[in-house]
Design a protein around this motif. Structure first.
Motif, PDB file in Angstrom:
ATOM      1  N   MET A  30       0.836  -1.184   0.000  1.00  0.00           N
ATOM      2  CA  MET A  30       0.000   0.000   0.000  1.00  0.00           C
ATOM      3  C   MET A  30       0.877   1.243   0.000  1.00  0.00           C
ATOM      4  O   MET A  30       1.882   1.304   0.710  1.00  0.00           O
ATOM      5  CB  MET A  30      -0.855  -0.047   1.275  1.00  0.00           C
ATOM      6  CG  MET A  30      -1.842   1.027   1.434  1.00  0.00           C
ATOM      7  SD  MET A  30      -2.882   0.817   2.927  1.00  0.00           S
ATOM      8  CE  MET A  30      -2.205  -0.551   3.793  1.00  0.00           C
ATOM      9  N   ARG A  31       0.482   2.219  -0.819  1.00  0.00           N
ATOM     10  CA  ARG A  31       1.172   3.509  -0.830  1.00  0.00           C
ATOM     11  C   ARG A  31       0.098   4.588  -0.845  1.00  0.00           C
ATOM     12  O   ARG A  31      -0.790   4.585  -1.695  1.00  0.00           O
ATOM     13  CB  ARG A  31       2.068   3.644  -2.057  1.00  0.00           C
ATOM     14  CG  ARG A  31       2.783   4.987  -2.144  1.00  0.00           C
ATOM     15  CD  ARG A  31       3.826   5.017  -3.247  1.00  0.00           C
ATOM     16  NE  ARG A  31       3.332   4.645  -4.556  1.00  0.00           N
ATOM     17  CZ  ARG A  31       2.872   5.500  -5.473  1.00  0.00           C
ATOM     18  NH1 ARG A  31       2.813   6.780  -5.221  1.00  0.00           N
ATOM     19  NH2 ARG A  31       2.453   5.060  -6.647  1.00  0.00           N
ATOM     20  N   ILE A  32       0.189   5.499   0.105  1.00  0.00           N
ATOM     21  CA  ILE A  32      -0.758   6.612   0.177  1.00  0.00           C
ATOM     22  C   ILE A  32       0.015   7.881  -0.144  1.00  0.00           C
ATOM     23  O   ILE A  32       0.961   8.233   0.565  1.00  0.00           O
ATOM     24  CB  ILE A  32      -1.416   6.693   1.562  1.00  0.00           C
ATOM     25  CG1 ILE A  32      -2.189   5.401   1.843  1.00  0.00           C
ATOM     26  CG2 ILE A  32      -2.328   7.913   1.649  1.00  0.00           C
ATOM     27  CD1 ILE A  32      -2.770   5.297   3.229  1.00  0.00           C
ATOM     28  N   GLU A  33      -0.400   8.543  -1.211  1.00  0.00           N
ATOM     29  CA  GLU A  33       0.281   9.780  -1.604  1.00  0.00           C
ATOM     30  C   GLU A  33      -0.142  10.921  -0.690  1.00  0.00           C
ATOM     31  O   GLU A  33      -1.250  10.898  -0.140  1.00  0.00           O
ATOM     32  CB  GLU A  33      -0.066  10.142  -3.053  1.00  0.00           C
ATOM     33  CG  GLU A  33       0.572   9.240  -4.061  1.00  0.00           C
ATOM     34  CD  GLU A  33       0.402   9.744  -5.487  1.00  0.00           C
ATOM     35  OE1 GLU A  33      -0.419  10.659  -5.723  1.00  0.00           O
ATOM     36  OE2 GLU A  33       1.100   9.214  -6.361  1.00  0.00           O
ATOM     37  N   PRO A  34       0.703  11.932  -0.554  1.00  0.00           N
ATOM     38  CA  PRO A  34       0.281  13.105   0.207  1.00  0.00           C
ATOM     39  C   PRO A  34      -0.983  13.701  -0.429  1.00  0.00           C
ATOM     40  O   PRO A  34      -1.121  13.721  -1.653  1.00  0.00           O
ATOM     41  CB  PRO A  34       1.468  14.069   0.069  1.00  0.00           C
ATOM     42  CG  PRO A  34       2.638  13.183  -0.250  1.00  0.00           C
ATOM     43  CD  PRO A  34       2.079  12.047  -1.047  1.00  0.00           C
ATOM     44  N   ALA A  35      -1.892  14.158   0.412  1.00  0.00           N
ATOM     45  CA  ALA A  35      -3.162  14.708  -0.072  1.00  0.00           C
ATOM     46  C   ALA A  35      -2.926  15.935  -0.939  1.00  0.00           C
ATOM     47  O   ALA A  35      -2.000  16.703  -0.713  1.00  0.00           O
ATOM     48  CB  ALA A  35      -4.055  15.066   1.108  1.00  0.00           C
ATOM     49  N   GLN A  36      -3.782  16.074  -1.934  1.00  0.00           N
ATOM     50  CA  GLN A  36      -3.806  17.271  -2.778  1.00  0.00           C
ATOM     51  C   GLN A  36      -5.137  17.943  -2.503  1.00  0.00           C
ATOM     52  O   GLN A  36      -6.135  17.663  -3.164  1.00  0.00           O
ATOM     53  CB  GLN A  36      -3.660  16.898  -4.246  1.00  0.00           C
ATOM     54  CG  GLN A  36      -2.347  16.234  -4.563  1.00  0.00           C
ATOM     55  CD  GLN A  36      -2.282  15.773  -6.010  1.00  0.00           C
ATOM     56  OE1 GLN A  36      -3.220  15.897  -6.779  1.00  0.00           O
ATOM     57  NE2 GLN A  36      -1.147  15.221  -6.381  1.00  0.00           N
ATOM     58  N   GLY A  37      -5.157  18.785  -1.490  1.00  0.00           N
ATOM     59  CA  GLY A  37      -6.419  19.380  -1.052  1.00  0.00           C
ATOM     60  C   GLY A  37      -7.314  18.275  -0.527  1.00  0.00           C
ATOM     61  O   GLY A  37      -6.881  17.432   0.258  1.00  0.00           O
ATOM     62  N   PRO A  38      -8.557  18.225  -0.991  1.00  0.00           N
ATOM     63  CA  PRO A  38      -9.480  17.194  -0.504  1.00  0.00           C
ATOM     64  C   PRO A  38      -9.352  15.870  -1.268  1.00  0.00           C
ATOM     65  O   PRO A  38     -10.156  14.977  -1.085  1.00  0.00           O
ATOM     66  CB  PRO A  38     -10.849  17.831  -0.746  1.00  0.00           C
ATOM     67  CG  PRO A  38     -10.637  18.691  -1.950  1.00  0.00           C
ATOM     68  CD  PRO A  38      -9.232  19.221  -1.820  1.00  0.00           C
ATOM     69  N   TYR A  39      -8.324  15.756  -2.120  1.00  0.00           N
ATOM     70  CA  TYR A  39      -8.141  14.599  -2.997  1.00  0.00           C
ATOM     71  C   TYR A  39      -7.017  13.725  -2.467  1.00  0.00           C
ATOM     72  O   TYR A  39      -5.907  14.202  -2.232  1.00  0.00           O
ATOM     73  CB  TYR A  39      -7.800  15.101  -4.406  1.00  0.00           C
ATOM     74  CG  TYR A  39      -7.814  14.042  -5.468  1.00  0.00           C
ATOM     75  CD1 TYR A  39      -8.998  13.683  -6.087  1.00  0.00           C
ATOM     76  CD2 TYR A  39      -6.645  13.418  -5.865  1.00  0.00           C
ATOM     77  CE1 TYR A  39      -9.015  12.715  -7.086  1.00  0.00           C
ATOM     78  CE2 TYR A  39      -6.653  12.456  -6.852  1.00  0.00           C
ATOM     79  CZ  TYR A  39      -7.849  12.111  -7.455  1.00  0.00           C
ATOM     80  OH  TYR A  39      -7.862  11.153  -8.437  1.00  0.00           O
ATOM     81  N   GLN A  40      -7.298  12.440  -2.264  1.00  0.00           N
ATOM     82  CA  GLN A  40      -6.308  11.522  -1.718  1.00  0.00           C
ATOM     83  C   GLN A  40      -6.209  10.285  -2.601  1.00  0.00           C
ATOM     84  O   GLN A  40      -7.230   9.717  -2.988  1.00  0.00           O
ATOM     85  CB  GLN A  40      -6.751  11.099  -0.316  1.00  0.00           C
ATOM     86  CG  GLN A  40      -5.757  10.257   0.413  1.00  0.00           C
ATOM     87  CD  GLN A  40      -4.604  11.065   0.954  1.00  0.00           C
ATOM     88  OE1 GLN A  40      -4.803  12.031   1.656  1.00  0.00           O
ATOM     89  NE2 GLN A  40      -3.402  10.672   0.623  1.00  0.00           N
ATOM     90  N   ARG A  41      -4.984   9.859  -2.917  1.00  0.00           N
ATOM     91  CA  ARG A  41      -4.760   8.655  -3.726  1.00  0.00           C
ATOM     92  C   ARG A  41      -4.143   7.550  -2.877  1.00  0.00           C
ATOM     93  O   ARG A  41      -3.196   7.777  -2.134  1.00  0.00           O
ATOM     94  CB  ARG A  41      -3.799   8.941  -4.870  1.00  0.00           C
ATOM     95  CG  ARG A  41      -4.423   9.630  -6.018  1.00  0.00           C
ATOM     96  CD  ARG A  41      -3.464   9.607  -7.211  1.00  0.00           C
ATOM     97  NE  ARG A  41      -4.176  10.099  -8.358  1.00  0.00           N
ATOM     98  CZ  ARG A  41      -3.716  11.067  -9.148  1.00  0.00           C
ATOM     99  NH1 ARG A  41      -2.539  11.599  -8.931  1.00  0.00           N
ATOM    100  NH2 ARG A  41      -4.427  11.467 -10.173  1.00  0.00           N
TER     101      ARG A  41
END
Length: 126
Positions: free
Chosen positions: A6-17
């Motif tokens: 699992m890899r969670i990218e840093p949030a881009q505003g209210p958008y999370q990958r």
């Protein structure tokens, strides 16, 4: 032995990958649940699961994604599923854990969808 990467990218505003690879099943869904818990209450409105590397999903894995969808839906958020492998996509289609219109085969499809959502927001329709 089940393995989930699992890899969670840093949030881009209210958008999370969130990128998942390997197997999301009874042995690994707890890892995902624990990682998602803080995201579901931090202002995230769009949670994208990129499943390009996910080889297998069980009912336990589906429940994790469905719970995230339900939590975000409570405050007008969305869960989007990106690039599922054919077998994983078929499971999503059969159980309808995520509406088919929120499952995307490519980044281009997703970008078109998000642009349409942003346009509706700008017009005050959402």
């Amino acid at each position: 032995m089940s393995q989930l990467s699992m890899r969670i990218e840093p949030a881009q505003g209210p958008y999370q990958r969130v990128f998942l690879a390997g197997r999301l099943d009874g042995a690994t869904h707890g890892e995902l649940d624990a990682a998602l818990a803080p995201l579901l209450n931090d202002g995230t409105h769009i949670l994208e699961f990129n499943l390009a590397g996910l080889e297998y999903i069980s009912s336990a894995g589906l429940r994790s994604i469905f719970r995230a969808r339900k939590a975000l839906h409570g405050h007008a958020g969305r869960v989007l599923v990106m690039q599922p492998q054919p077998g994983v996509r078929k499971v999503f289609e059969l159980v309808k854990a995520v509406p088919v219109e929120e499952v995307f085969a490519s980044q281009e499809e997703l970008d078109t969808y998000l642009a349409a959502i942003q346009a509706k927001v700008a017009r005050g329709e959402l």
